[in-house]
Design a protein around this motif. Structure first.
Motif, PDB file in Angstrom:
ATOM      1  N   TRP A  53      94.646  17.476  52.141  1.00  0.00           N
ATOM      2  CA  TRP A  53      94.342  16.040  52.034  1.00  0.00           C
ATOM      3  C   TRP A  53      93.104  15.816  52.897  1.00  0.00           C
ATOM      4  N   TYR A  54      91.976  15.503  52.234  1.00  0.00           N
ATOM      5  CA  TYR A  54      90.706  15.525  52.963  1.00  0.00           C
ATOM      6  C   TYR A  54      89.971  14.191  52.803  1.00  0.00           C
ATOM      7  N   PRO A  55      90.153  13.255  53.739  1.00  0.00           N
ATOM      8  CA  PRO A  55      89.441  11.976  53.663  1.00  0.00           C
ATOM      9  C   PRO A  55      87.996  12.125  54.122  1.00  0.00           C
ATOM     10  N   ASN A  56      87.154  11.185  53.743  1.00  0.00           N
ATOM     11  CA  ASN A  56      85.747  11.164  54.153  1.00  0.00           C
ATOM     12  C   ASN A  56      85.608  10.272  55.378  1.00  0.00           C
ATOM     13  N   MET A  57      85.330  10.874  56.517  1.00  0.00           N
ATOM     14  CA  MET A  57      85.413  10.166  57.789  1.00  0.00           C
ATOM     15  C   MET A  57      84.104  10.165  58.549  1.00  0.00           C
ATOM     16  N   GLY A  58      84.029   9.200  59.480  1.00  0.00           N
ATOM     17  CA  GLY A  58      83.044   9.243  60.540  1.00  0.00           C
ATOM     18  C   GLY A  58      81.641   8.792  60.180  1.00  0.00           C
ATOM     19  N   SER A  59      80.774   8.815  61.177  1.00  0.00           N
ATOM     20  CA  SER A  59      79.360   8.503  61.030  1.00  0.00           C
ATOM     21  C   SER A  59      78.602   9.226  62.132  1.00  0.00           C
ATOM     22  N   PRO A  60      77.302   9.426  61.986  1.00  0.00           N
ATOM     23  CA  PRO A  60      76.554  10.196  62.997  1.00  0.00           C
ATOM     24  C   PRO A  60      76.653   9.614  64.397  1.00  0.00           C
ATOM     25  N   ASP A  61      76.676   8.293  64.511  1.00  0.00           N
ATOM     26  CA  ASP A  61      76.711   7.675  65.832  1.00  0.00           C
ATOM     27  C   ASP A  61      78.122   7.418  66.331  1.00  0.00           C
TER      28      ASP A  61
ATOM     29  N   GLN B 167      80.673   5.274  43.812  1.00  0.00           N
ATOM     30  CA  GLN B 167      79.697   6.242  43.308  1.00  0.00           C
ATOM     31  C   GLN B 167      79.405   7.314  44.356  1.00  0.00           C
ATOM     32  N   ASP B 168      79.244   6.893  45.615  1.00  0.00           N
ATOM     33  CA  ASP B 168      79.040   7.871  46.691  1.00  0.00           C
ATOM     34  C   ASP B 168      80.234   8.809  46.801  1.00  0.00           C
ATOM     35  N   LEU B 169      81.427   8.277  46.605  1.00  0.00           N
ATOM     36  CA  LEU B 169      82.639   9.090  46.658  1.00  0.00           C
ATOM     37  C   LEU B 169      82.558  10.243  45.669  1.00  0.00           C
ATOM     38  N   PHE B 170      82.192   9.956  44.435  1.00  0.00           N
ATOM     39  CA  PHE B 170      82.135  11.009  43.414  1.00  0.00           C
ATOM     40  C   PHE B 170      80.935  11.929  43.605  1.00  0.00           C
ATOM     41  N   ASP B 171      79.826  11.384  44.035  1.00  0.00           N
ATOM     42  CA  ASP B 171      78.660  12.235  44.283  1.00  0.00           C
ATOM     43  C   ASP B 171      78.959  13.252  45.379  1.00  0.00           C
TER      44      ASP B 171
ATOM     45  N   ASP C  82      80.780   3.198  55.050  1.00  0.00           N
ATOM     46  CA  ASP C  82      79.777   3.771  55.934  1.00  0.00           C
ATOM     47  C   ASP C  82      78.498   4.088  55.165  1.00  0.00           C
ATOM     48  N   GLU C  83      77.481   3.274  55.344  1.00  0.00           N
ATOM     49  CA  GLU C  83      76.214   3.463  54.638  1.00  0.00           C
ATOM     50  C   GLU C  83      75.483   4.720  55.107  1.00  0.00           C
ATOM     51  N   GLU C  84      75.853   5.245  56.266  1.00  0.00           N
ATOM     52  CA  GLU C  84      75.188   6.429  56.796  1.00  0.00           C
ATOM     53  C   GLU C  84      75.688   7.715  56.146  1.00  0.00           C
ATOM     54  N   PHE C  85      76.841   7.632  55.474  1.00  0.00           N
ATOM     55  CA  PHE C  85      77.528   8.842  55.033  1.00  0.00           C
ATOM     56  C   PHE C  85      76.657   9.737  54.158  1.00  0.00           C
ATOM     57  N   MET C  86      75.892   9.147  53.246  1.00  0.00           N
ATOM     58  CA  MET C  86      75.141   9.943  52.273  1.00  0.00           C
ATOM     59  C   MET C  86      73.733  10.320  52.747  1.00  0.00           C
ATOM     60  N   LYS C  87      73.393  10.002  53.993  1.00  0.00           N
ATOM     61  CA  LYS C  87      72.096  10.412  54.515  1.00  0.00           C
ATOM     62  C   LYS C  87      72.086  11.915  54.801  1.00  0.00           C
TER      63      LYS C  87
ATOM     64  N   GLU D 221      71.180  14.048  57.100  1.00  0.00           N
ATOM     65  CA  GLU D 221      71.647  14.615  58.369  1.00  0.00           C
ATOM     66  C   GLU D 221      73.173  14.618  58.445  1.00  0.00           C
ATOM     67  N   TYR D 222      73.748  13.508  58.006  1.00  0.00           N
ATOM     68  CA  TYR D 222      75.206  13.408  58.092  1.00  0.00           C
ATOM     69  C   TYR D 222      75.885  14.255  57.023  1.00  0.00           C
ATOM     70  N   LEU D 223      75.314  14.265  55.827  1.00  0.00           N
ATOM     71  CA  LEU D 223      75.872  15.123  54.782  1.00  0.00           C
ATOM     72  C   LEU D 223      75.925  16.574  55.238  1.00  0.00           C
ATOM     73  N   LYS D 224      74.870  17.012  55.902  1.00  0.00           N
ATOM     74  CA  LYS D 224      74.826  18.384  56.392  1.00  0.00           C
ATOM     75  C   LYS D 224      75.992  18.658  57.336  1.00  0.00           C
ATOM     76  N   ARG D 225      76.271  17.715  58.237  1.00  0.00           N
ATOM     77  CA  ARG D 225      77.369  17.902  59.188  1.00  0.00           C
ATOM     78  C   ARG D 225      78.718  17.916  58.478  1.00  0.00           C
ATOM     79  N   GLN D 226      78.892  17.031  57.504  1.00  0.00           N
ATOM     80  CA  GLN D 226      80.152  16.984  56.762  1.00  0.00           C
ATOM     81  C   GLN D 226      80.387  18.282  55.992  1.00  0.00           C
TER      82      GLN D 226
END
Length: 810
Positions: free
Chosen positions: A215-223, A274-278, A232-237, A239-244
């Protein structure tokens, strides 16, 4: 195909049996044989030998055989056949299956029908049983994280044994939780790194050929790595995608087995659809790098999902990307399961993800639960609900699902797991049969019927008003009788301890409820005479009466028994039933015994009011303030008062569907309980004011300076999503005006109608405050007033605590 075992079959002893593998058996099949040997030895002290060839003597023989799938008409995939017979003077016990899982489940069934006691092995005579599971998915979530009420204290050995026991009752899937969720990565009781435990559980599952889910939720933000769960508008940037993706690659690359990943649309995490599916497409590509056959699943669960979010979600589902295996029917979804089936492609799989762990504020809350239970048992108490679980399961079984993998937050829902697995295996399985096997195999054969019936009795404890529920004392007597007769092995069994604790706890709370309600009434009698005796002396006497809760407590032996059992459960299985001693996260997260002494009357509210009144300088002001407290609920002559914590108030509520038709309340108003206020009240009593600002503001609407709310505010009338709430008053005086006062919470998106007319133009737009509306004669020409709240689009509807309909007698 299933041939049910009959009750009360004769038993024959096979303590001197041998085991033999009849033909080639795979490594996993041999592991199942090893499990059979270990579990028999664990209970009897007898280690059965495994023979290479048929022994010459006539000792009993357990034969395990793998056959070609085409030659097994009696059972199908993951199924088995068990035969117990007398053959050529020998007692022969045969397990036959066509695949590794069939061997495992055949071993599990044999263990469950055996009677295993010290130095003795017995089996029923003349058994011919063939079974194939009804559903292809049968599993449970076991997340190693601090929020759970036990798992975070477990060792790898405890995890291994618990997974084994679930498998022996038919489970074929275990769902893990990654190190970063809506929780801290580690907690005070976690002795192992979360990633280590994920790897361990993956290996345990693989050895038994159980599917591994994450069970893998999409969490957090860089800051703010933890616990950002908003959109979280930062999620798809980048730098953050790389960390995720790096975090996921560390997990995917290090686990021996991953078969499926479920990504919740929300709760937690809240990406736009849309970000969820991407992002899931990127996640799937990375997953298949290490586990080529693994697939992703997704759920449309989200807090307050807009129509736009849902439209985008289902548009993407209908594209049927190759990496998407199916959709989950999960808590907090807006659509029912039949609606979900219509919204997705016809051939797409649906996995049921039922919440079996929570009693309130959940997918399947206890129906019309008494407020006293909510205050003392809260959201994650020890909660065996076998009959409710069977009904909920079977209500959904024909809706095109592949099966279930349950949501669980610890050990308190242990019974529900095994009942749910039993129903996933065969929805026709009687609950009592599962409970008897549960007691016989997991506790002791001597308490098979006693524990089974005791668990059913604990569920009946929840029915109706606690103060008049005679079942509670009968249930305690049943468990105490077992307690007095069993040996130390049973007394130290954590599953027996859990049932025993609940029996004592319910009885203690009920005795306190009766006592404290009487104390409140006696205190109120004193306050009613305050004009004669003086306000200050009356309050002093009333306070002394209320404090007899502590100075003259009832059933202290029950209380001590509960605390002792809580200690034992912490020692035996890491159950965190208190915050202060066992380091549970909160009362609402399984540490319900922390609330063992929570007042069950308006003591906190009254004592808070006395403090305010004593600070007043004028006697007249004191008198007016005390009258406001004493007559707080009085609607005046010809008026009506409704408190939705009171069972009889539901007579005014239109119930669109009975519980059996809509146990998830997707289309029906329900009584909800606010656990935040429960914890607020507890913190007030213990001298902590850190979480009381909201309730204090609300209390101040009645009497400035109050720090504790009336008990009536704990429970409320509410609804999910678009289910309307309708309250009706009849036999009003059509020639008179009335003032309607509403105590509750609602804001934008919820409209209130009086006999069909919206109040949007004339109501004060506050949340958590008393609101007043005028009801004029022209609005009630037939003497009837219908109050309707309609949630326009998203989320949870209003919380309505109290209503006053006051007649204008001027």
């Amino acid at each position: 195909m299933t041939n049910r075992l009959r009750n009360n079959l004769k038993l024959c002893e096979v303590s001197d049996a041998s085991m033999i593998l009849s033909g080639p058996v795979s490594a996993r099949g041999q592991n199942a044989v090893h499990i059979l040997m270990e579990e028999i030895e664990r209970r009897t002290g007898i280690r059965l030998p495994v023979m290479d060839s048929l022994p010459n003597d006539q000792r009993p023989l357990i034969s395990i055989k793998m056959v070609n799938s085409s030659s097994s008409p009696a059972y199908g995939r993951e199924g088995y056949q068990i035969r117990i017979s007398q053959s050529n003077g020998r007692r022969l016990i045969e397990i036959e299956a066509a695949d590794d899982r069939g061997i495992l489940y055949g071993v599990g069934k044999l263990l469950r029908i055996m009677v295993l006691t010290r130095n003795k092995i017995e089996v029923p005579t003349d058994v011919d049983l063939a079974e194939t599971p009804h559903f292809s998915l049968r599993g449970h979530q076991l997340g190693y994280r601090p929020k759970t009420n036990a798992y975070d204290a477990w060792t790898p050995e405890i995890y291994s044994q618990y997974i084994r026991e679930l498998a022996l009752f038919g489970a074929n899937s275990i769902e893990l939780v990654p190190p970063i969720t809506d929780d801290e990565r580690t907690g005070p009781l976690m002795k192992y790194d979360p990633l280590f435990m994920m790897r361990h559980v993956s290996e345990v599952c693989d050895a038994m050929d159980l599917d591994v889910w994450i069970w893998y939720p999409n969490m957090g933000s860089p800051d703010n790595w933890y616990p950002a769960t908003g959109n979280d508008e930062e999620f798809m940037k980048p730098e953050y995608l790389k960390r995720q993706l790096e975090e996921r690659e560390e997990i995917f690359s290090s686990m021996k087995r991953i078969d499926h990943i479920l990504v919740p649309g929300g709760d937690p995490g809240a990406l736009n659809a849309q970000d969820l599916f991407d992002f899931m497409a990127m996640e799937a590509e990375l997953l298949n790098k290490y586990h080529p056959n693994a697939k992703l699943w997704v759920s449309p669960q989200a807090f307050n999902p807009t129509d736009e979010w849902l439209d985008t979600f289902y548009t993407n589902v209908r594209k049927e990307p190759a990496w998407l295996a199916g959709v989950a029917f999960a808590p907090w979804e807006k659509h029912s399961l039949p609606e979900l089936r219509r919204l997705i492609p016809e051939g797409m799989k649906i996995r049921n993800y039922p919440d079996i762990t929570h009693t309130i504020n959940s997918q399947y809350p206890v129906h019309n639960w008494d407020t006293a239970f909510a205050m003392t048992h809260s959201r994650e108490c020890i909660n065996p609900r076998p009959m409710a679980m069977k009904h909920i399961h079977n209500l959904l079984k024909d809706e095109g699902i592949v099966g279930s993998l349950t949501y669980s937050e610890g050990i308190n829902d242990d019974v529900n797991k095994f009942v749910w697995s039993g129903q996933d295996w065969n929805p026709d399985t009687p609950v009592l049969e599962t409970l008897r096997e549960y007691a016989r195999f997991l506790i002791h054969p001597d308490v098979e019927y006693g524990v089974a019936n005791g668990l059913l009795a604990l569920e009946r404890n929840f029915e109706g008003p606690m103060i008049t529920n005679r079942q509670i004392s009968h249930t305690l007597n049943h468990w105490r009788k077992m307690e007095s007769r069993v040996d130390e092995q049973v007394l130290q069994n954590y599953r027996f301890e859990m049932g025993l604790l609940r029996a004592y706890y319910d009885a203690y709370v009920q005795r306190r409820l009766i006592h404290e309600q009487e104390l409140e009434q006696r205190a109120m009698d004193v306050l009613y005479r305050a004009n004669e005796t003086g306000i200050m002396p009356a309050m002093e006497q009333a306070e002394e009466i209320l404090n007899r809760k502590y100075s003259q407590p009832v059933c202290t032996d029950y209380r001590e028994k509960c605390l002792d059992l809580a200690d034992r459960l912490f020692a035996h299985i890491g159950a965190q039933l208190t915050v202060s001693k066992h380091q549970g996260v909160s009362i609402t997260r399984g540490a319900f015994v922390e609330a063992i002494d929570t007042p069950l009357n308006d003591m906190a509210y009254l004592l808070s009011a006395f403090q305010v009144i004593r600070s007043m300088e004028e006697e007249l002001a004191r008198k007016e303030a005390l009258d406001a407290i004493i007559y707080r609920t009085d609607p005046g002559e010809g008026g009506f008062y409704t408190n939705f914590a009171a069972d009889q108030s539901l007579l005014r509520v239109e119930i669109a569907h009975e519980w059996k038709e809509d146990p998830g309340y997707l289309n029906t108003a329900l009584i909800r309980h606010n656990p935040g206020l429960l914890e607020t009240a507890y913190s007030i009593l213990n001298g902590s004011n850190s979480h009381t600002l909201l309730s204090r503001e609300t209390c101040n609407r009645i009497l400035p300076g109050l720090t504790s709310p009336p008990l009536a505010w704990i429970s409320n009338l509410s609804s999910y999503y678009s289910a309307p709430i309708k309250v009706t008053y009849s036999n009003l005086d059509s020639r008179s005006s009335y003032t309607l006062q509403v105590m509750g919470l609602w804001g934008g998106g919820v409209d209130m109608l009086l006999n069909g007319k919206s109040t949007a133009d004339n109501r004060i737009t506050h949340r958590g405050l008393m609101e007043t509306f005028e009801v004029t004669p022209d609005m009630i020409p037939d003497g009837k007033l219908e109050i309707v709240w309609v949630n326009e689009e998203t989320g949870i509807g209003p919380y309505i605590n109290e209503l006053w309909l006051k007649k204008d007698n001027g």
